[in-house]
Enzyme design. Structure first.
Site, PDB file in Angstrom:
ATOM      1  N   HIS A  34       0.835  -1.225  -0.191  1.00 29.34           N
ATOM      2  CA  HIS A  34      -0.039  -0.147   0.090  1.00 29.34           C
ATOM      3  C   HIS A  34       0.901   1.197  -0.052  1.00 29.34           C
ATOM      4  CE1 HIS A  34      -3.091   2.816   1.259  1.00 29.34           C
ATOM      5  NE2 HIS A  34      -3.812   2.072   0.603  1.00 29.34           N
ATOM      6  N   ASP A  46      -7.785  -5.180  -1.063  1.00 30.71           N
ATOM      7  CA  ASP A  46      -8.430  -6.160  -2.241  1.00 30.71           C
ATOM      8  C   ASP A  46      -8.222  -7.720  -2.289  1.00 30.71           C
ATOM      9  OD1 ASP A  46      -9.438  -3.880  -3.905  1.00 30.71           O
ATOM     10  OD2 ASP A  46      -7.543  -3.159  -4.192  1.00 30.71           O
TER      11      ASP A  46
HETATM   12  C1  LIG Z   1      -0.155  -0.239  -3.895  1.00 33.33           C
HETATM   13  C2  LIG Z   1       1.086  -0.238  -4.526  1.00 33.33           C
HETATM   14  C3  LIG Z   1       1.104   0.506  -5.819  1.00 33.33           C
HETATM   15  C4  LIG Z   1       1.775   1.049  -3.666  1.00 33.33           C
HETATM   16  O1  LIG Z   1       3.277   1.167  -4.473  1.00 33.33           O
HETATM   17  P1  LIG Z   1       4.373   1.831  -3.683  1.00 33.33           P
HETATM   18  O2  LIG Z   1       3.896   2.892  -2.860  1.00 33.33           O
HETATM   19  O3  LIG Z   1       5.442   2.190  -4.694  1.00 33.33           O
HETATM   20  O4  LIG Z   1       4.838   0.821  -2.641  1.00 33.33           O
HETATM   21  P2  LIG Z   1       6.329   0.759  -1.660  1.00 33.33           P
HETATM   22  O5  LIG Z   1       7.074   1.896  -1.939  1.00 33.33           O
HETATM   23  O6  LIG Z   1       5.827   0.247  -0.557  1.00 33.33           O
HETATM   24  O7  LIG Z   1       7.120  -0.477  -2.370  1.00 33.33           O
HETATM   25  C5  LIG Z   1       8.467  -0.829  -1.717  1.00 33.33           C
HETATM   26  C6  LIG Z   1       9.058  -2.051  -2.462  1.00 33.33           C
HETATM   27  O8  LIG Z   1       8.069  -3.374  -2.347  1.00 33.33           O
HETATM   28  C7  LIG Z   1       7.682  -3.749  -3.740  1.00 33.33           C
HETATM   29  N1  LIG Z   1       6.242  -3.954  -3.756  1.00 33.33           N
HETATM   30  C8  LIG Z   1       5.389  -3.121  -3.503  1.00 33.33           C
HETATM   31  N2  LIG Z   1       3.994  -3.877  -3.571  1.00 33.33           N
HETATM   32  C9  LIG Z   1       4.402  -5.119  -4.002  1.00 33.33           C
HETATM   33  C10 LIG Z   1       3.587  -6.249  -4.419  1.00 33.33           C
HETATM   34  N3  LIG Z   1       2.316  -5.943  -4.172  1.00 33.33           N
HETATM   35  N4  LIG Z   1       4.248  -7.147  -4.940  1.00 33.33           N
HETATM   36  C11 LIG Z   1       5.416  -7.234  -4.972  1.00 33.33           C
HETATM   37  N5  LIG Z   1       6.453  -6.069  -4.650  1.00 33.33           N
HETATM   38  C12 LIG Z   1       5.848  -5.110  -4.279  1.00 33.33           C
HETATM   39  C13 LIG Z   1       7.891  -2.451  -4.629  1.00 33.33           C
HETATM   40  O9  LIG Z   1       8.192  -2.826  -5.811  1.00 33.33           O
HETATM   41  C14 LIG Z   1       9.430  -1.894  -3.931  1.00 33.33           C
HETATM   42  O10 LIG Z   1      10.365  -2.659  -4.085  1.00 33.33           O
HETATM   43  P3  LIG Z   1      11.634  -2.300  -4.523  1.00 33.33           P
HETATM   44  O11 LIG Z   1      12.176  -1.587  -3.194  1.00 33.33           O
HETATM   45  O12 LIG Z   1      12.587  -3.506  -4.807  1.00 33.33           O
HETATM   46  O13 LIG Z   1      11.680  -1.246  -5.610  1.00 33.33           O
HETATM   47  C15 LIG Z   1       1.903  -1.280  -4.469  1.00 33.33           C
HETATM   48  O14 LIG Z   1       1.894  -2.011  -3.286  1.00 33.33           O
HETATM   49  C16 LIG Z   1       1.022  -2.325  -5.482  1.00 33.33           C
HETATM   50  O15 LIG Z   1       1.467  -2.356  -6.709  1.00 33.33           O
HETATM   51  N6  LIG Z   1       0.428  -3.456  -5.017  1.00 33.33           N
HETATM   52  C17 LIG Z   1      -0.104  -4.414  -5.775  1.00 33.33           C
HETATM   53  C18 LIG Z   1      -1.394  -3.825  -6.303  1.00 33.33           C
HETATM   54  C19 LIG Z   1      -2.553  -3.625  -5.505  1.00 33.33           C
HETATM   55  O16 LIG Z   1      -2.920  -4.363  -4.746  1.00 33.33           O
HETATM   56  N7  LIG Z   1      -3.096  -2.272  -5.437  1.00 33.33           N
HETATM   57  C20 LIG Z   1      -4.018  -2.154  -4.454  1.00 33.33           C
HETATM   58  C21 LIG Z   1      -3.710  -1.101  -3.424  1.00 33.33           C
HETATM   59  S1  LIG Z   1      -5.073  -0.861  -2.429  1.00 33.33           S
END
Ligand SMILES: CC(C)(COP(=O)(O)OP(=O)(O)OC[C@H]1O[C@@H](n2cnc3c(N)ncnc32)[C@H](O)[C@@H]1OP(=O)(O)O)[C@@H](O)C(=O)NCCC(=O)NCCS
Length: 252
Positions: A137, A188
């Protein structure tokens, strides 16, 4: 009020028509959630199912300045109309990193098939730098509180329906994703299992999110209009510094 009331009718009618079934008009004596189940399935809705669906609607209704709400407010801030603001919000919501994640989470659970496969699935996706949908998130660094509620709802619905499989798969994914990447479920993940067990087709899961979020979007748009100032963020230029202009005839 009209957008909130009519969206369930649109979604259910779309599904009835595409599956060659008769359209079922809304029943005003039912609750918002019960009426949706009635229009989709054509059976008197089980009150417990309607309560479960209502819980998902409440949890999805609003969530501060998420991407789709921000989109709606940006559009409203230009004094464009409510329908344009909501259309923009729907466009932002459908992306798999936002509201589209519930459909992706359900597809993932189907691909995983059984709880025992969860660990290998997560390991492979992480090794290939792919996302695990329904996890992570932009704001929460621990379990999304909405996921805590929906996890319990998914477990209870699975027991009531004698379909424990979905809870087992999602909770195995939760355990292994936390272990391997330190990521917690968001709203989700378990919502997908709940919707699946309520008989919602996978490609209607994100429209259902929109149905529920309609309350939040429209409230935000009204709030924006009530005390409006155009939303116009700045940006920082990071390209090459200013260069001198050489007339074309002087270039070598
Ligand atoms: C929601 C989301 C877009 C937030 O993205 P964000 O703010 O960039 O996330 P973070 O900064 O906390 O990410 C930190 C790390 O974890 C990874 N990461 C975050 N969510 C991840 C996931 N669902 N699966 C795998 N890796 C993930 C990122 O790629 C990042 O990796 P890195 O440091 O190697 O580059 C992301 O978690 C995501 O794409 N989730 C899956 C889609 C989803 O469920 N969306 C609904 C949100 S309510």
């Amino acid at each position: 009020m009209r957008l909130i009331a009519e969206t369930p009718t649109m979604i259910a009618t779309f599904d009835r028509l595409r599956t060659g079934q008769d359209v079922i008009p809304p029943n005003p004596s039912l609750s918002h959630a019960g009426n949706f189940l009635w229009m989709l399935h054509g059976d008197e809705p089980d009150p417990e199912d309607a309560r479960v669906l209502d819980t998902t609607f409440v949890l999805y209704a609003d969530h501060t300045m998420n991407a789709s709400t921000f989109t709606a407010r940006v559009i409203a801030s230009t004094l464009s109309d409510m329908f344009s603001a909501i259309t923009g919000a729907i466009g932002a919501l459908k992306g798999p990193l936002h509201g589209g994640a519930n459909e992706e989470a359900q597809k993932m659970a189907e691909e995983v098939g059984k709880a025992e496969n969860a660990e290998a699935y997560v390991r492979e996706r992480l090794a290939n730098h792919q996302k695990i949908m329904g996890f992570g998130h932009a704001v929460y660094t621990t379990m999304d509180p909405r996921a805590t509620v929906l996890k319990q709802v998914c477990k209870e619905l699975g027991e009531r329906r004698n379909q424990p499989k979905w809870y087992e798969i999602f909770s195995a994914l939760e355990e292994t994703t936390l272990e391997q990447k330190g990521l917690y479920p968001n709203v989700d993940l378990y919502a997908a299992g709940v919707y699946h067990m309520l008989g919602i087709p996978t490609d209607l899961m994100t429209p259902l999110f929109a149905l529920a979020r309609m309350a939040g979007w429209t409230a935000h748009v009204r709030e924006q209009y009530a005390d409006n100032r155009i939303i116009r963020p700045g940006s920082t230029y990071v390209g090459p510094p200013a260069r001198s202009y050489v007339p074309i005839e002087e270039r070598s």
